[in-house]
Design a protein around this motif. Structure first.
Motif, PDB file in Angstrom:
ATOM      1  N   SER A 103       0.838  -1.194   0.000  1.00 32.40           N
ATOM      2  CA  SER A 103       0.000   0.000   0.000  1.00 32.40           C
ATOM      3  C   SER A 103       0.878   1.250   0.000  1.00 32.40           C
ATOM      4  N   LYS A 104       2.201   1.043   0.045  1.00 28.15           N
ATOM      5  CA  LYS A 104       3.101   2.201   0.056  1.00 28.15           C
ATOM      6  C   LYS A 104       4.029   2.178  -1.143  1.00 28.15           C
ATOM      7  N   ASP A 105       4.510   3.365  -1.486  1.00 29.51           N
ATOM      8  CA  ASP A 105       5.486   3.486  -2.553  1.00 29.51           C
ATOM      9  C   ASP A 105       6.740   4.090  -1.936  1.00 29.51           C
ATOM     10  N   PHE A 116       6.091  -7.229  11.515  1.00 30.25           N
ATOM     11  CA  PHE A 116       5.228  -6.938  10.372  1.00 30.25           C
ATOM     12  C   PHE A 116       3.792  -6.841  10.883  1.00 30.25           C
ATOM     13  N   SER A 117       3.277  -5.622  10.839  1.00 26.81           N
ATOM     14  CA  SER A 117       2.033  -5.341  11.554  1.00 26.81           C
ATOM     15  C   SER A 117       0.813  -6.009  10.934  1.00 26.81           C
ATOM     16  N   ARG A 118       0.848  -6.245   9.620  1.00 29.66           N
ATOM     17  CA  ARG A 118      -0.385  -6.745   8.984  1.00 29.66           C
ATOM     18  C   ARG A 118      -0.287  -8.177   8.478  1.00 29.66           C
ATOM     19  N   ASP A 119       0.690  -8.915   8.963  1.00 32.35           N
ATOM     20  CA  ASP A 119       0.811 -10.302   8.541  1.00 32.35           C
ATOM     21  C   ASP A 119      -0.004 -11.245   9.417  1.00 32.35           C
ATOM     22  N   LYS A 123       6.775   7.790  20.413  1.00 33.41           N
ATOM     23  CA  LYS A 123       6.215   7.934  21.769  1.00 33.41           C
ATOM     24  C   LYS A 123       5.950   6.579  22.397  1.00 33.41           C
ATOM     25  N   ASP A 124       5.346   5.683  21.597  1.00 30.37           N
ATOM     26  CA  ASP A 124       5.032   4.355  22.122  1.00 30.37           C
ATOM     27  C   ASP A 124       6.313   3.593  22.472  1.00 30.37           C
ATOM     28  N   VAL A 125       7.320   3.731  21.606  1.00 30.03           N
ATOM     29  CA  VAL A 125       8.588   3.048  21.876  1.00 30.03           C
ATOM     30  C   VAL A 125       9.171   3.570  23.192  1.00 30.03           C
ATOM     31  N   ILE A 154       1.387  -6.223  15.292  1.00 32.94           N
ATOM     32  CA  ILE A 154       2.658  -6.343  16.014  1.00 32.94           C
ATOM     33  C   ILE A 154       3.560  -5.204  15.559  1.00 32.94           C
ATOM     34  N   TYR A 155       4.031  -4.423  16.516  1.00 32.97           N
ATOM     35  CA  TYR A 155       4.877  -3.271  16.218  1.00 32.97           C
ATOM     36  C   TYR A 155       6.272  -3.448  16.805  1.00 32.97           C
ATOM     37  N   VAL A 156       7.200  -2.605  16.345  1.00 32.56           N
ATOM     38  CA  VAL A 156       8.582  -2.710  16.860  1.00 32.56           C
ATOM     39  C   VAL A 156       8.634  -2.695  18.385  1.00 32.56           C
TER      40      VAL A 156
END
Ligand code: 2AM
Length: 557
Positions: free
Chosen positions: A211-213, A476-479, A518-520, A484-486
Motif C-alpha cells: 500500500s506504500k510506494d 510486520f504489523s499486517r501479517d 512515543k510508544d517506543v 505487532i509493532y517494533v
C-alpha cells in the motif's frame, strides 16, 4: 500572525549596567540544524561588529553557569509536539525547576523556530522566554516566532539584536569568537546555495502489492567535495508538478503569464507556483484566508477551531481547498497568501566510506486522495515521478550532531527504525562495516507486510550472515490479525535490551514521531522499570541520564 510580533523595535531597558562580563552568550537548541545555522550566522555577525561571542549548543552549556551570563541570545527550535529538542532538554528543565536562580542581572532575547502546522507552535522558544522572564531577566527585544520560512524574520531579528547589544556591551578590543564550530567542506553549499547534483538511480523498493510506494534514491554529488556523516540529512529543493500548477490556475481563472512579485523578484504566476511557492502543503493561515475570501460555510465553520483547521490543512493541498470553495483572487493575492517553498530534509541512508561521492535516500512517496483525485507530495513526487535518471537536483547537507554513532566503534548500538525510519541505520551499518567496527549492532525494523515492505531485506540478511548485525528483530504489523509493532518486539526482548543498555549501548529511534517514537519510549521506560527494578520516576531519570550522555538519540518526523 505571531511572526510579525518582533519586527517592531523595543525600548531598551538601559537602567542597570550588566555584570562585569562583556561576552555575548549565544545558545542554540536545535534538532535538525536550523537553529544552529541561525545561531552560527548570528555569532559571526556579532563578531564582525566587534562583540566577544560565546556560541554553544545548549547541550554543551552547564545549566547552572547561566548565573555567570550577562547577555544571552537564545535560538530555539521546537519538536512537533511542543517538546524541546534533545540538546535543549536539560536547560529547559533546569530553568523551570525550583533550582533555577534569580536572573535579575541577565539581559536576553529569544528567537523561536517552529511550524504553524503544529499546535504547539514555537513552544520551546515561548517556554524559554517565559522562564527567563519569571526569573527576573530583562528582555532586550521581544521574542520573534518564526514559521518554516524563517530566514527573513531571523535575519531581521539578528540585525536588530546585534545593534541593541552592541550599545550595551560596547566594542571589545580583543574581540574573539569562542567555540565557534569550525565549518567543514560542505559549508560551501547550503540551503540558500545548494549544489546541483545528478539523480543516479531511483528504484521502487516496496512490492507491487504494497500500500506504500517507497523509493531507494541515489544522488551523485559529482566533484562537489560535499561530505556528510551518518546521521546527517540531505536537503532537497523541488519544483511543483506542471499539471498541478495548470489545474490550479485554471480553477482560479488566472492566466499563467500574469506577473507577480515574489521574493523581491518579478516573475510570472506560473513560474512562482512552480518553483517559489508551496502548493502541495497548506497551513492554517491559508485556510483562514480562503475562508474569508470565499465565505464558504464549511471553511468558515472549520476556521472557528484551530485543531480542526490544522487537521484539515494537513490532509488538503491548495488545489483541494480552492476547488471546494470558489473565490476570486488576483494572481498577486494568491502569491501573497502562499508560503515560500522550502526544501525537504531526508535522513541520509548511506555512508561515504561505502558510497564515496554518492548520497542515498529512502523516500516514502506521499500520496492521498481528495475528491477522487490522487494528490502527491511536492518533494517526494518530484524525486520519485518527475526526475529522470541523470537529471539535475539541488541539494545540500544538513548536519545533525544529535544523531551520531558512538565515538568508540566497540560500543554496542540498538537501532529502532520502522518504515522509512530505517534510512540512517543503513548509513550506520555501512559505516561500521567499512570501519570493521567490533561493537554489537541490534536492529529493530517493522512495516506492514514481510513480502511487500521489507525494505533492504537482502542487505540485512547479508549483514546477519557476515556477523555485522548481531541481532535483527522484525515486526510486520499486517501479517497476522493482531498488530505487532517494533515496540512489541522490544518488550519481548526487554531483558536483553536492558542488559545492552547496562553495558553501555547507545539506543536510536528514527521514524514517525507522533505515534511510534512515543510508544517506543513508553515501552522503553517500562523495560527500565521492570528489568532495573526501578520506580517510574527512577526510570525517567535513567533515560534522562542516557539522553544527556547522548546514548538515547532520536531522529523523528
Ligand atoms: P500499521 O500501518 O499496520 O498500523 C511502518 O509504517 C510500520 O509502523 C507499519 O507496520 C505500521 O503499522 C507501524 N505503526 C503504526 N503505528 C505504530 C505505532 N504507534 N508504533 C509502532 N509502529 C506503528
Amino acid at each position: 500572525a505571531a511572526k510579525a510580533e518582533g519586527s517592531s523595535v523595543a525600548v531598551l531597558p538601559t537602567a542597570s549596567k550588566p555584570l562585569a562580563s562583556s561576552t555575548l552568550t549565544i545558545l542554540f537548541g536545535s534538532q535538525t540544524g536550523n537553529a544552529k545555522g541561525v545561531a552560527t550566522k548570528l555569532a559571526a555577525q556579532a563578531k564582525a561588529q566587534g562583540l566577544t561571542v560565546d556560541l554553544k549548543s545548549m547541550g554543551e552549556f552547564k545549566p547552572k553557569s547561566i548565573k555567570n551570563v550577562s547577555h544571552l541570545l537564545i535560538v530555539a527550535s521546537t519538536n512537533g509536539e511542543g517538546e524541546a529538542p534533545d540538546d535543549a532538554v536539560a536547560l529547559h528543565e533546569f530553568l523551570s525547576s525550583k533550582k533555577a536562580p534569580s536572573l535579575k542581572h541577565l539581559h536576553y532575547s529569544v528567537l523561536a523556530l517552529g511550524d504553524t502546522s503544529y499546535e504547539y507552535f514555537c513552544q520551546t522558544g515561548k517556554d524559554f522566554d517565559e522562564y527567563l522572564n519569571k526569573l527576573g531577566a530583562i528582555q532586550i527585544l521581544p521574542r520573534v516566532d518564526c514559521d518554516v520560512d524563517y530566514e527573513e524574520s531571523a535575519s531581521e531579528w539578528s540585525e536588530t539584536i546585534i545593534e541593541q547589544t552592541k550599545g550595551m556591551l560596547g566594542n571589545s578590543q580583543a574581540a574573539e569568537i569562542i567555540n565557534l564550530p569550525t565549518a567543514g567542506a560542505t559549508s560551501l553549499y547550503s540551503k540558500q546555495q545548494p549544489f546541483t547534483a545528478e539523480l543516479g538511480l531511483s528504484q521502487k523498493i516496496t512490492g507491487r502489492e504494497s500500500s506504500k510506494d517507497v523509493r531507494h534514491i541515489e544522488i551523485d554529488l559529482l566533484d562537489s567535495g560535499i561530505t556528510y556523516q551518518p546521521g546527517d540529512a540531505l536537503g532537497v529543493w523541488f519544483e511543483n508538478e506542471s499539471l498541478l500548477v495548470n489545474e490550479l490556475l485554471s480553477v482560479l481563472g488566472i492566466c499563467d503569464d500574469e506577473v507577480v512579485h515574489v521574493n523581491k523578484e518579478t516573475v510570472t504566476i506560473k513560474e512562482a507556483l512552480t518553483s517559489q511557492l508551496e502548493i502541495t502543503q497548506t497551513n492554517i493561515n491559508f485556510i483562514e484566508f480562503w475562508a474569508n475570501k470565499s465565505q464558504a460555510a464549511a471553511l468558515l465553520s472549520l476556521a472557528k477551531d484551530k485543531n480542526s483547521l490544522r487537521q484539515y490543512a494537513s490532509t488538503h493541498q491548495v488545489i483541494d481547498v480552492v476547488s471546494s470553495a470558489p473565490a476570486n483572487v488576483t494572481a498577486q493575492e494568491l502569491a501573497d497568501s502562499l508560503r515560500k517553498i522550502t526544501p525537504r530534509l531526508y535522513s541520509i541512508a548511506s555512508s561515504q566510506l561505502e558510497v564515496e561521492d554518492e548520497v542515498h535516500l529512502t523516500v516514502g512517496v506521499v500520496e492521498y486522495e481528495n475528491n477522487n483525485k490522487i494528490r502527491t507530495g511536492g518533494a517526494s513526487g518530484f524525486l520519485a515521478n518527475r526526475l529522470e535518471e541523470g537529471a539535475q537536483v539541488k541539494v545540500f547537507v544538513e548536519h545533525n550532531d544529535n544523531f551520531r554513532l558512538p565515538e568508540n566503534n566497540d560500543t554496542p548500538i540498538i537501532m529502532i527504525g520502522p518504515g522509512t525510519g530505517i534510512a540512517p541505520f543503513r548509513a550506520f551499518l555501512q559505516e561500521r562495516e567499512a570501519q570493521n567496527a567490533v561493537g554489537d549492532n541490534w536492529l529493530f525494523f517493522g512495516d506492514q507486510t514481510y513480502t511487500q515492505d521489507f525494505l533492504y531485506q537482502v542487505e540485512w540478511q547479508g549483514y546477519v550472515k557476515s556477523g555485522l548485525l548481531t541481532r535483527i528483530d522484525l515486526a510486520f504489523s499486517r501479517d497476522q490479525t493482531e498488530k505487532i509493532y517494533v515496540q512489541d518486539r522490544l518488550k519481548e526482548h526487554g531483558k536483553s535490551v536492558f542488559e545492552w543498555l547496562e553495558r553501555g549501548a547507545y539506543l536510536y529511534i528514527c521514524g514517525d514521531m507522533n505515534r511510534m517514537a512515543k510508544d517506543v519510549e513508553q515501552v522503553l521506560l517500562g523495560i527500565i522499570e521492570t528489568e532495573g527494578g526501578m520506580s517510574s520516576s527512577q526510570a525517567q531519570d535513567y533515560l534522562k541520564v542516557l539522553r544527556s550522555a547522548k546514548r538515547y538519540q532520536k531522529d523523528v518526523y
